[in-house]
Scaffold this motif. Sequence first.
Motif, PDB file in Angstrom:
ATOM      1  N   ALA A   1     -94.708 -19.953 -14.437  1.00 14.27           N
ATOM      2  CA  ALA A   1     -94.101 -19.346 -13.248  1.00 14.27           C
ATOM      3  C   ALA A   1     -95.187 -18.946 -12.256  1.00 14.27           C
ATOM      4  CB  ALA A   1     -93.261 -18.138 -13.636  1.00 14.27           C
ATOM      5  N   GLY A   2     -95.883 -19.947 -11.707  1.00  9.20           N
ATOM      6  CA  GLY A   2     -96.912 -19.660 -10.727  1.00  9.20           C
ATOM      7  C   GLY A   2     -98.254 -19.318 -11.342  1.00  9.20           C
ATOM      8  N   THR A   3     -99.071 -18.649 -10.560  1.00  6.36           N
ATOM      9  CA  THR A   3    -100.431 -18.289 -10.972  1.00  6.36           C
ATOM     10  C   THR A   3    -100.698 -16.821 -10.703  1.00  6.36           C
ATOM     11  OG1 THR A   3    -101.278 -20.517 -10.511  1.00  6.36           O
ATOM     12  CG2 THR A   3    -102.889 -18.744 -10.567  1.00  6.36           C
ATOM     13  N   ARG A   4    -101.290 -16.154 -11.673  1.00  4.28           N
ATOM     14  CA  ARG A   4    -101.691 -14.760 -11.511  1.00  4.28           C
ATOM     15  C   ARG A   4    -103.116 -14.759 -10.980  1.00  4.28           C
ATOM     16  NH1 ARG A   4    -100.916 -11.380 -16.721  1.00  4.28           N
ATOM     17  NH2 ARG A   4    -100.584  -9.699 -15.239  1.00  4.28           N
ATOM     18  N   VAL A   5    -103.349 -13.958  -9.960  1.00  8.36           N
ATOM     19  CA  VAL A   5    -104.648 -13.902  -9.299  1.00  8.36           C
ATOM     20  C   VAL A   5    -105.108 -12.455  -9.221  1.00  8.36           C
ATOM     21  CG1 VAL A   5    -105.973 -14.606  -7.267  1.00  8.36           C
ATOM     22  CG2 VAL A   5    -103.864 -15.829  -7.866  1.00  8.36           C
ATOM     23  N   ILE A   6    -106.412 -12.241  -9.421  1.00 12.09           N
ATOM     24  CA  ILE A   6    -106.956 -10.896  -9.352  1.00 12.09           C
ATOM     25  C   ILE A   6    -108.220 -10.865  -8.508  1.00 12.09           C
ATOM     26  CG2 ILE A   6    -108.325 -11.174 -11.469  1.00 12.09           C
ATOM     27  CD1 ILE A   6    -107.910  -8.190 -12.015  1.00 12.09           C
ATOM     28  N   PHE A   7    -108.358  -9.815  -7.721  1.00 12.02           N
ATOM     29  CA  PHE A   7    -109.621  -9.424  -7.086  1.00 12.02           C
ATOM     30  C   PHE A   7    -110.013  -8.116  -7.773  1.00 12.02           C
ATOM     31  CE2 PHE A   7    -110.199 -11.115  -2.465  1.00 12.02           C
ATOM     32  CZ  PHE A   7    -110.003 -12.413  -2.895  1.00 12.02           C
ATOM     33  N   SER A   8    -111.158  -8.083  -8.410  1.00 15.73           N
ATOM     34  CA  SER A   8    -111.649  -6.834  -9.010  1.00 15.73           C
ATOM     35  C   SER A   8    -113.063  -6.604  -8.502  1.00 15.73           C
ATOM     36  CB  SER A   8    -111.646  -6.929 -10.540  1.00 15.73           C
ATOM     37  OG  SER A   8    -112.200  -5.748 -11.113  1.00 15.73           O
ATOM     38  N   TYR A   9    -113.241  -5.561  -7.704  1.00 17.15           N
ATOM     39  CA  TYR A   9    -114.538  -5.274  -7.079  1.00 17.15           C
ATOM     40  C   TYR A   9    -115.092  -3.976  -7.658  1.00 17.15           C
ATOM     41  CZ  TYR A   9    -118.013  -5.031  -3.272  1.00 17.15           C
ATOM     42  OH  TYR A   9    -119.184  -4.990  -2.532  1.00 17.15           O
ATOM     43  N   VAL A  10    -116.221  -4.093  -8.347  1.00 19.07           N
ATOM     44  CA  VAL A  10    -116.864  -2.942  -8.991  1.00 19.07           C
ATOM     45  C   VAL A  10    -118.139  -2.608  -8.231  1.00 19.07           C
ATOM     46  CG1 VAL A  10    -117.824  -2.014 -11.125  1.00 19.07           C
ATOM     47  CG2 VAL A  10    -115.953  -3.665 -11.217  1.00 19.07           C
ATOM     48  N   VAL A  11    -118.266  -1.369  -7.794  1.00 19.09           N
ATOM     49  CA  VAL A  11    -119.414  -0.932  -7.000  1.00 19.09           C
ATOM     50  C   VAL A  11    -120.082   0.253  -7.682  1.00 19.09           C
ATOM     51  CG1 VAL A  11    -120.166   0.031  -4.783  1.00 19.09           C
ATOM     52  CG2 VAL A  11    -118.367  -1.714  -4.844  1.00 19.09           C
ATOM     53  N   GLY A  12    -121.408   0.226  -7.769  1.00 22.39           N
ATOM     54  CA  GLY A  12    -122.129   1.341  -8.365  1.00 22.39           C
ATOM     55  C   GLY A  12    -123.527   1.470  -7.793  1.00 22.39           C
ATOM     56  N   GLY A  13    -124.041   2.705  -7.753  1.00 24.65           N
ATOM     57  CA  GLY A  13    -125.384   2.952  -7.245  1.00 24.65           C
ATOM     58  C   GLY A  13    -125.392   4.119  -6.278  1.00 24.65           C
ATOM     59  N   TYR A  14    -126.509   4.279  -5.587  1.00 25.51           N
ATOM     60  CA  TYR A  14    -126.627   5.386  -4.626  1.00 25.51           C
ATOM     61  C   TYR A  14    -126.134   4.944  -3.259  1.00 25.51           C
ATOM     62  CZ  TYR A  14    -128.458   8.871  -1.464  1.00 25.51           C
ATOM     63  OH  TYR A  14    -128.555   9.829  -0.488  1.00 25.51           O
ATOM     64  N   MET A  15    -125.299   5.756  -2.675  1.00 23.55           N
ATOM     65  CA  MET A  15    -124.829   5.491  -1.318  1.00 23.55           C
ATOM     66  C   MET A  15    -124.733   6.798  -0.555  1.00 23.55           C
ATOM     67  SD  MET A  15    -120.764   4.654  -2.005  1.00 23.55           S
ATOM     68  CE  MET A  15    -121.029   3.893  -3.618  1.00 23.55           C
ATOM     69  N   ARG A  16    -124.888   6.696   0.748  1.00 26.81           N
ATOM     70  CA  ARG A  16    -124.821   7.895   1.586  1.00 26.81           C
ATOM     71  C   ARG A  16    -123.394   8.243   1.978  1.00 26.81           C
ATOM     72  NH1 ARG A  16    -129.333   5.589   5.571  1.00 26.81           N
ATOM     73  NH2 ARG A  16    -128.183   3.709   4.928  1.00 26.81           N
ATOM     74  N   TYR A  17    -122.456   7.387   1.624  1.00 22.23           N
ATOM     75  CA  TYR A  17    -121.049   7.683   1.849  1.00 22.23           C
ATOM     76  C   TYR A  17    -120.496   8.502   0.686  1.00 22.23           C
ATOM     77  CZ  TYR A  17    -121.254   3.831   5.223  1.00 22.23           C
ATOM     78  OH  TYR A  17    -121.581   3.017   6.267  1.00 22.23           O
ATOM     79  N   LYS A  18    -119.448   9.250   0.936  1.00 21.47           N
ATOM     80  CA  LYS A  18    -118.730   9.909  -0.136  1.00 21.47           C
ATOM     81  C   LYS A  18    -117.781   8.890  -0.757  1.00 21.47           C
ATOM     82  CE  LYS A  18    -118.751  14.588   1.827  1.00 21.47           C
ATOM     83  NZ  LYS A  18    -117.903  15.721   2.308  1.00 21.47           N
ATOM     84  N   VAL A  19    -117.845   8.753  -2.071  1.00 20.30           N
ATOM     85  CA  VAL A  19    -116.997   7.768  -2.749  1.00 20.30           C
ATOM     86  C   VAL A  19    -115.524   8.017  -2.438  1.00 20.30           C
ATOM     87  CG1 VAL A  19    -116.212   6.938  -4.997  1.00 20.30           C
ATOM     88  CG2 VAL A  19    -118.648   7.304  -4.595  1.00 20.30           C
ATOM     89  N   SER A  20    -115.141   9.270  -2.363  1.00 24.52           N
ATOM     90  CA  SER A  20    -113.738   9.600  -2.107  1.00 24.52           C
ATOM     91  C   SER A  20    -113.269   9.088  -0.748  1.00 24.52           C
ATOM     92  CB  SER A  20    -113.524  11.118  -2.178  1.00 24.52           C
ATOM     93  OG  SER A  20    -114.327  11.783  -1.212  1.00 24.52           O
ATOM     94  N   GLU A  21    -114.210   8.844   0.168  1.00 18.93           N
ATOM     95  CA  GLU A  21    -113.856   8.356   1.494  1.00 18.93           C
ATOM     96  C   GLU A  21    -114.042   6.842   1.622  1.00 18.93           C
ATOM     97  OE1 GLU A  21    -116.283  10.603   4.139  1.00 18.93           O
ATOM     98  OE2 GLU A  21    -115.197  12.486   3.823  1.00 18.93           O
TER      99      GLU A  21
END
Length: 232
Positions: free
Chosen positions: A141-161
Motif C-alpha cells: 500500500a504505497g511507500t513509507r518515507v521518513i526524514f529524521s534530522y539529528v543535530v548536536g553540538g554547541y550552538m548560540r541559538y536556544k534549542v527550544s527556539e
Amino acid sequence: MKSALFPAGLLAAISSPAFAEVKAASDTGFNSVHIATVDATPEEIWKRLLTPKDYWNKAHSWSGSTAGFYIDAQANGCFCELIQEADAGSALKTVGSVEHMRVIFAQPGKVLRLQGALGPLQSEAVMGTLTVAMEPAKDNAGTRVIFSYVVGGYMRYKVSEIAPAVDKVLGEQFKSMLLPYAPAATEPPKVDSFKLDIETIEEAVSDEASEVRTANPDEDTSASEPSRAESN
C-alpha cells in the motif's frame, strides 16, 4: 540564504505530513522526525529526492534560486547549490557554490543519509545528520518515507527556539517532495514502528552470523582468537 536567520514567513504554520515533531531535545541538540505513507514506489520517491531543485523552497537557498541545487548520491557526494548570475547576454554563469550537506550513505530506493548543518546552523559548531529512508508499506500500500534530522553540538541559538523552526522548515521540504503523490494511509504512522536502515543492517549482520554458526556448529574458532598473553 539572504539572512542568517529563517525569515519570519518561513516560521508560519504549514500543513503537516502524517507524522511530524521534534522527537527529542536537550541543551545540546534535537531530533526532528517527519513520516508519511504515499501512493508511490520507493524508486519514484528516490528519483524525486535526488532532484531538490524541483521541490526545495528557494527561500531556503543562499542565492535566492534552487536552479543550481543538486545531489550527487554516492558516498562523499554533495548536496550542493551553485550560485549563478546572468551575464550581459542573459546566460547563467556559476560564480560560487555552497555545500548544504555531504552524502555518507546511499542505497537507491532505500536510504540516503547526509551530514551537514542546514540553514542558520551552518555558522554553528554542530553536526547534523539527515536520514531519508523509504520502504514498501504493508500489503504494497504505497511507500513509507521518513526524514529524521539529528543535530548536536554547541550552538548560540536556544534549542527550544531553533528546534521548532528547523522542524517546520524541514517539514516544508518533506511535504513539497511528496506533493506529487497521494496519501496512501488514513492512520498516522507511529514513529517508533518505522525501522531505520541501521536497525535493518544490524539485524542482517546478526542473521548472517547466526547462519554461519548454524552451518558450522562444530567449528573450532579458538585458533582465530588471540590468547590473553598475545593480546597483551
